[in-house]
Design a protein around this motif. Structure first.
Motif, PDB file in Angstrom:
ATOM      1  N   THR A 204     -13.959 -25.617   4.717  1.00 46.42           N
ATOM      2  CA  THR A 204     -15.467 -25.023   4.938  1.00 46.42           C
ATOM      3  C   THR A 204     -15.792 -24.385   3.710  1.00 46.42           C
ATOM      4  OG1 THR A 204     -14.445 -22.874   5.882  1.00 46.42           O
ATOM      5  CG2 THR A 204     -14.882 -24.680   7.382  1.00 46.42           C
ATOM      6  N   GLN A 208     -19.203 -25.480   1.292  1.00 45.96           N
ATOM      7  CA  GLN A 208     -20.226 -24.716   0.606  1.00 45.96           C
ATOM      8  C   GLN A 208     -20.406 -24.789  -0.824  1.00 45.96           C
ATOM      9  OE1 GLN A 208     -18.986 -20.691   1.895  1.00 45.96           O
ATOM     10  NE2 GLN A 208     -19.688 -21.159   4.091  1.00 45.96           N
TER      11      GLN A 208
ATOM     12  N   GLU B  60      -7.810 -22.805   8.338  1.00 45.20           N
ATOM     13  CA  GLU B  60      -7.731 -22.444   6.888  1.00 45.20           C
ATOM     14  C   GLU B  60      -6.746 -21.480   6.599  1.00 45.20           C
ATOM     15  OE1 GLU B  60     -12.173 -22.726   5.738  1.00 45.20           O
ATOM     16  OE2 GLU B  60     -12.379 -21.843   7.632  1.00 45.20           O
ATOM     17  N   TYR B 245      -7.662 -20.051  14.326  1.00 49.11           N
ATOM     18  CA  TYR B 245      -8.499 -19.240  13.658  1.00 49.11           C
ATOM     19  C   TYR B 245      -8.366 -17.871  13.645  1.00 49.11           C
ATOM     20  CZ  TYR B 245     -13.217 -17.681  12.006  1.00 49.11           C
ATOM     21  OH  TYR B 245     -14.048 -16.796  11.147  1.00 49.11           O
ATOM     22  N   TYR B 266     -15.908 -24.064  16.153  1.00 47.27           N
ATOM     23  CA  TYR B 266     -15.137 -23.962  14.951  1.00 47.27           C
ATOM     24  C   TYR B 266     -14.550 -25.465  14.605  1.00 47.27           C
ATOM     25  CZ  TYR B 266     -11.791 -22.723  11.450  1.00 47.27           C
ATOM     26  OH  TYR B 266     -11.089 -22.500  10.103  1.00 47.27           O
ATOM     27  N   ALA B 269     -17.240 -27.605  13.111  1.00 48.77           N
ATOM     28  CA  ALA B 269     -17.677 -27.516  11.890  1.00 48.77           C
ATOM     29  C   ALA B 269     -16.440 -27.656  10.786  1.00 48.77           C
ATOM     30  CB  ALA B 269     -17.679 -25.651  11.646  1.00 48.77           C
ATOM     31  N   LEU B 270     -14.999 -27.391  11.218  1.00 47.08           N
ATOM     32  CA  LEU B 270     -13.953 -27.756  10.306  1.00 47.08           C
ATOM     33  C   LEU B 270     -13.977 -29.344  10.144  1.00 47.08           C
ATOM     34  CD1 LEU B 270     -11.624 -25.972   9.162  1.00 47.08           C
ATOM     35  CD2 LEU B 270     -10.488 -26.824  11.255  1.00 47.08           C
ATOM     36  N   ALA B 273     -16.752 -30.473   7.730  1.00 44.77           N
ATOM     37  CA  ALA B 273     -16.504 -30.131   6.228  1.00 44.77           C
ATOM     38  C   ALA B 273     -15.822 -30.961   5.467  1.00 44.77           C
ATOM     39  CB  ALA B 273     -16.010 -28.788   6.324  1.00 44.77           C
ATOM     40  N   ARG B 285     -23.028 -32.035   7.706  1.00 45.73           N
ATOM     41  CA  ARG B 285     -22.395 -30.838   7.753  1.00 45.73           C
ATOM     42  C   ARG B 285     -22.850 -29.564   8.555  1.00 45.73           C
ATOM     43  NH1 ARG B 285     -20.695 -30.831   1.823  1.00 45.73           N
ATOM     44  NH2 ARG B 285     -18.750 -32.171   2.133  1.00 45.73           N
ATOM     45  N   LEU B 288     -20.862 -23.174   7.825  1.00 46.37           N
ATOM     46  CA  LEU B 288     -20.499 -21.993   8.398  1.00 46.37           C
ATOM     47  C   LEU B 288     -21.083 -20.967   7.409  1.00 46.37           C
ATOM     48  CD1 LEU B 288     -16.809 -22.553   9.395  1.00 46.37           C
ATOM     49  CD2 LEU B 288     -18.702 -22.529  11.001  1.00 46.37           C
TER      50      LEU B 288
END
Lengths: 346, 336, 383
Positions: A204, A208, B60, B245, B266, B269-270, B273, B285, B288
């Motif tokens: 993520t 960015q 992550e 998470y 989440y 988003a993951l 990405a 995308r 976040l």
């Protein structure tokens, strides 16, 4: 290949070689790489570890260790925003001399994989950025600080007035990477070399940072050399791509052609072996057999010979493969690739 | 708190069941090591793994997936919770309460493959001794029988059995990882935790190792807990996927369901990405905002709510329940 | 950005292999930690030069009865404060083998100081000659000396004599036996204390760790020489020289274990977190096996480095104490007690040969430092 006459080319490598003199022999880390970077474009260099992609960047930036020997030409056509009549050959400069130091930072800037290594832990982030600006752009401290704050804001660091006085360890990984990009961009360099800038980051955060680099590139018209092992990142950032294997460029073409019309067997195998969520199925991966050989005392033949499905003993095993123009502007280093107009380029 | 039905039913297919596992690392200060707070690395996790199945955990860095994997194997003692494991004698034991000697015996049935192929092999031991280590520890074999068996294992994982006497420094990363796999397989376990087992490898070698893992699973009816940050890899190798998470599993479902119909913001988003290796497909995308929450200072309510674009007032007040939104599709979110 | 970083771990193979010869390539794969360390050590020229010198030093001093031309307590009454004897090979342009000229003492008519002059009397020298009888290592009675005058009783002083007419070279060899063995014995005690306390501190952590670390802090904060002096002064005066020697060793190690203790603790803390230690535990290894098979071998090389580094300090420590008259005491001979003879300016000015024991100390300490340098480089052959 684009040459001196092409106005859009800002940096050109011609048969660039880097050799490391080791006790056990000569390690050919970069073995005759010819690439060119256009104004405002992104050149992606992709390959597995040990293929020489980072050494290539080090050769341009001249930050290789002293036992490295840089050969061939690296021609810089533009300095301080002006087109040069006679290009500067970076490969011939003294790596510790004043000329290269003038080019470094001001004309060519670099972003590393590990931002902690680029920043000194005992100075604030701001001080280090201001230092770079005062050296290359604006000697006045107050104005330099203003520029530094603006650049930090530009890379998406919130409340840059406060962050500028923080130490590198006070920033999170993503923020540190942004700060390093800010430092690299603060002098508005013509060329930005990004060496695996997002590899250490989470997806993520990587998203960015990738977004940021693309946005900034468009804003300040910087040319980027983007080095990565991740083909997905290449697809998102690059205009042209060079695939490296064992110190050589094995395929060099526009990004679209690389993903939709790859010619070299290595590129094809590499593309097949990436696990992506969208071609999902539970089952075997296409892999490349064997491993990359150690680039020392290698026999004279195609470097991919041992691992290639198309390899032919009498042909590929005898001599190094030539670079073939498979389609206009699409080069592949392979005996098995048909040249589109029987035109061979060295 | 948790939906009891799915987890309590004694299913003969269950190999491993994790219930309410927590791991808090104390933050100490001063000479007397006074505890001033906790890093909640794993916070109340429930999951299960069936026989012959691969469950993947993605998330992550710092989300607690590695800690959870180690808690399962009791490499780290969890602060709270139970880990039920069915041994090869079909005994169902709670690993967290097992005494040291019993646990040592159970270790035959569960092994681990490590992320770093350089750090996880003792550089002072030969390949033979490394692979034979579990067999020697459990006193299962010795002498020429052991040697022969190690040779067989090396062949199974694609190593040259003549390299028995070599030291790890003589091997490449991929080959070292194969040594690690051979060691894990030596006692013929039924359960393997693969902690980022292919993350340190190049793509072409990574594919070789993943293929090997899948072949072995088929041959030996292995179950994997596959810990990874790479969604691409996970989508290929796993049957079910859990997304973590900051110490919580926020979503857990069949691989297809998770990738095609993610429910948790989440997860969405993951998934968005990850860069796609195709320049023609411009990704949409979900960016976040902000940073991953600090596991020592978790926000109240849902840990993801400060970054969540779908967050409502309720998310900041109450922790979402772990519920089964669809059959087999678990989620912890108020909004989905 | 270095080649190492870009080429991954593989590039270490280059410099390492260079140390070995061509054939080393095949054995590289099966080379153990110690062999790799040896290859790397071999590349360190200074260390490689120091190694044989250290060996010779130990050989000379450990077999000093044999190598010394006479006995340490034999007094040559007519040759007090005699300067070194020169060895000649040619007599009137003709090679006649090694010989010395007998010295006669006389009086300087101006300064009234005793002087020695060479006479014309040739005394032949030889190897494996019969001399004063002694017991080799207190066991084998013999009278063979490695080098000396062929006829027994010849007055041959390679490094002169002291004020009592005793041969300085002989005494330096006997003193070396004490000083060099002192280093080894006290390092052994240091090793035992450092490993135990450092190990406990690192492995148990918590309260034990706190206590041990604070103790180290306190010991380290006291200046070395006063502390030794205080401890040495506490020893009773009427102790036998042998017990005194052992007690001095213990004193040296009581002060000197702190560095090693820190090293051991640090290594245990880092090794404990190594993945392969976790792997061993998960393989079902018992606590003992994890410690002895995986953890200790991992930092053994560092301990050896640390020990080699502290040998010179121990030698210097012993010599300083003995020099000050607080360590070993006459009749025990050590390099330190020998140097007590040079405590006056007059001795240094008039009989500079009495400083020869200091040369032994300098050479030994230098050589150990060189060897320690090489070992430090070789300690982690995987980097």
């Amino acid at each position: 290949m684009p040459g001196k006459d092409d106005d859009s080319v800002i940096l050109e490598m011609r048969e660039t070689r880097v050799r490391f003199k080791m006790d056990a022999g000569l390690l050919k880390a970069v073995d005759g790489v010819s690439l060119s970077l256009r104004k405002g474009a992104t050149l992606g260099i992709v390959g597995e570890s040990g293929c020489g992609k980072s050494v290539t960047a080090g050769a341009v930036f001249r930050t290789l260790p002293s036992y490295a020997e840089v050969g061939g030409d690296i021609l810089l056509y533009e300095k301080d925003g002006k087109r040069l009549d006679e290009p500067i050959n970076i490969a011939k400069l003294n790596p510790t001399g004043p000329e290269i130091r003038g080019i470094r930072g001001g004309n060519i800037a670099m972003v590393f994989q590990e931002p902690m290594k680029a920043f000194s832990p005992i100075h604030t982030v701001g001080n280090q950025i201001i230092e770079a600006i005062r050296l290359h752009v604006e000697p006045d401290e107050g104005k330099a600080r203003r520029i530094a704050i603006d650049t930090l804001g530009l890379v998406g660091i919130s409340s840059p007035e406060q962050r500028i006085d923080e130490y590198p360890h006070q920033l999170s990984g993503g923020m540190r990477q942004r700060a390093m990009i800010a430092m690299a961009l603060s002098c508005k360099p013509a060329i930005l070399i990004a060496d695996e800038p997002t590899t250490a980051l989470d997806v993520t955060v990587q998203a960015q940072v990738l977004d940021l680099i693309n946005k900034l590139k468009a804003e300040i018209n910087t040319s980027v050399i983007y080095i990565t092992h991740d083909l997905g990142v290449i697809a998102e950032t690059s205009d042209e791509v060079a695939v490296m294997y064992l110190g050589k460029v094995v395929e060099y073409c526009a990004v679209d052609a690389l993903f939709h019309d790859p010619r070299h067997p290595y590129t094809r195998a590499l593309l097949r072996s990436i696990p992506t969520a969208d071609k999902r199925r539970k089952g075997r991966f296409d892999s490349i057999r064997g491993t990359v050989p150690y680039p020392m005392n290698l026999p004279e033949r195609c470097g991919f010979f041992d691992r290639c499905d198309l390899a032919e003993e009498g042909l590929c095993g005898r001599s190094a493969a030539p670079m073939v123009e498979a389609a206009p502007g699409h080069f592949a280093r392979c005996f098995k690739v048909e040249p589109y107009a029987a035109k061979e380029v060295v | 708190m948790r939906s009891a039905e799915a987890l309590t039913a004694p299913d003969p297919n269950r190999l491993l069941e994790v219930r309410g596992v927590k791991k808090y690392f104390p933050i100490t200060k001063g000479f007397l090591k006074r505890t001033v707070g906790y890093v909640r690395a794993v916070d109340d996790v429930d999951m299960y793994i069936n026989k012959g199945e691969t469950l993947a955990l993605v998330g992550e860095s710092g989300c607690g997936k590695t800690t959870l994997g180690r808690c399962v194997l009791q490499a780290i003692k969890p602060t709270a919770g139970e880990v039920y494991f069915t041994t090869r004698k079909d005994e169902r034991v709670d690993l967290t309460t097992l005494p040291y000697d019993r646990l040592r015996v159970v270790r035959r049935d569960m092994q681990m493959i490590f992320q770093d192929p350089y750090a996880s092999l003792n550089p002072r031991m030969t390949t033979l001794n490394i692979i034979a280590e579990p067999l020697v520890c459990h006193r299962l074999m010795s002498g020429s029988r052991l040697r022969g068996y190690v040779r067989e294992l090396m062949e199974t994982v694609g190593l040259n059995p003549h390299h028995l006497e070599r030291y790890p420094h003589a091997f490449s990363g991929g080959q070292r990882q194969r040594i690690g796999i051979a060691r894990a397989l030596a006692t013929q376990p039924r359960f393997l935790v693969c902690d980022e087992a292919v993350s340190a490898l190049d793509v072409s070698v990574q594919a070789q190792i993943l293929n090997l893992l899948m072949d072995l699973q088929e041959k030996m009816n292995l179950s994997y807990l596959f810990i990874s940050h790479d969604l691409g890899v996970v989508s290929h190798i796993s049957d079910r996927v859990g997304v973590m998470y900051v110490g919580h599993i926020v979503e857990l479902a069949d691989t297809a369901a998770l990738f095609d119909r993610p429910m948790h913001p989440y997860t969405k988003a993951l998934l968005s990405a990850k860069p796609v290796a195709d320049p023609r497909r411009k990704s949409h995308r979900i960016m976040l905002e902000g940073e991953v929450a600090n596991p020592s200072k978790l926000p109240p309510g849902c840990p993801f709510h400060p970054r969540c674009r779908e967050a409502a007032a309720e998310c900041g007040e109450r922790k979402p329940e772990w519920r089964e939104a669809e059959p087999g599709h678990y989620i912890a979110c108020h909004r989905a | 950005m270095t080649a190492d970083a870009t080429l991954g771990g593989k590039s270490t193979r280059g410099p390492l292999l260079g140390g070995g010869r061509r054939k080393a390539r095949s054995s590289y794969e099966v080379a153990s930690q110690w062999r790799l360390m040896w290859w790397k050590f071999r590349k360190h020229r200074m260390a490689m030069a120091a190694l044989p010198i250290i060996c010779i030093m130990y050989l000379l001093t450990m077999c000093c009865e044999f190598f010394a031309p006479t006995l340490p307590l034999t007094r040559f009454k007519s040759h007090k404060d005699c300067p070194p004897t020169a060895i000649h090979l040619f007599r009137e342009g003709e090679f006649i083998g090694p010989y010395i000229l007998r010295k006669d003492s006389g009086m300087d008519p101006v300064t009234y100081r005793r002087v020695f002059v060479d006479t014309d009397e040739v005394v032949k020298m030889g190897f494996f000659v019969h001399g004063e009888p002694y017991k080799m290592w207190n066991l084998i009675p013999t009278d063979i000396h490695f080098f000396g005058p062929v006829e027994s009783g010849g007055e041959f002083f390679l490094m002169g004599t002291d004020s009592l007419g005793r041969d300085v070279f002989t005494r330096a060899l006997y003193g070396g036996r004490v000083s060099l063995s002192f280093a080894v014995v006290s390092i052994f005690f240091t090793f035992v204390i450092g490993l135990t306390l450092g190990g406990l501190s690192g492995y148990m952590g918590g309260f034990v760790d706190g206590i041990v670390q604070r103790a180290i802090d306190v010991i380290m904060s006291i200046p070395g020489i006063p502390l030794w002096m205080a401890l040495a002064a506490a020893l009773p005066k009427d102790m036998s020289s042998y017990t005194r020697y052992l007690f001095m060793c213990v004193i040296m190690s009581l002060v000197g274990w702190t560095g090693l203790g820190r090293v051991v603790r640090g290594k245990i803390l880092s090794v404990r977190e190594e993945e392969f230690v976790t792997a061993a535990r998960l393989s079902g290894a018992t606590h003992g096996r994890v410690i002895f098979k995986h953890m200790i071998p991992m930092f053994m090389s560092y301990i050896i480095v640390s020990i080699t580094g502290s040998i010179p300090a121990t030698i210097l420590g012993e010599t300083s104490l003995s020099f000050l008259g607080l360590g070993l005491q006459a009749p025990t001979i050590s390099w330190g007690t020998l140097l007590q003879d040079c405590q006056t300016i007059e001795a240094i000015a008039q009989q500079p040969w009495k400083m020869f024991p200091a040369l032994f100390i300098v050479v030994t300490v230098l050589m150990f430092n060189f060897a320690g340098d090489g070992l430090r480089d070789a300690a982690d052959p995987y980097k």
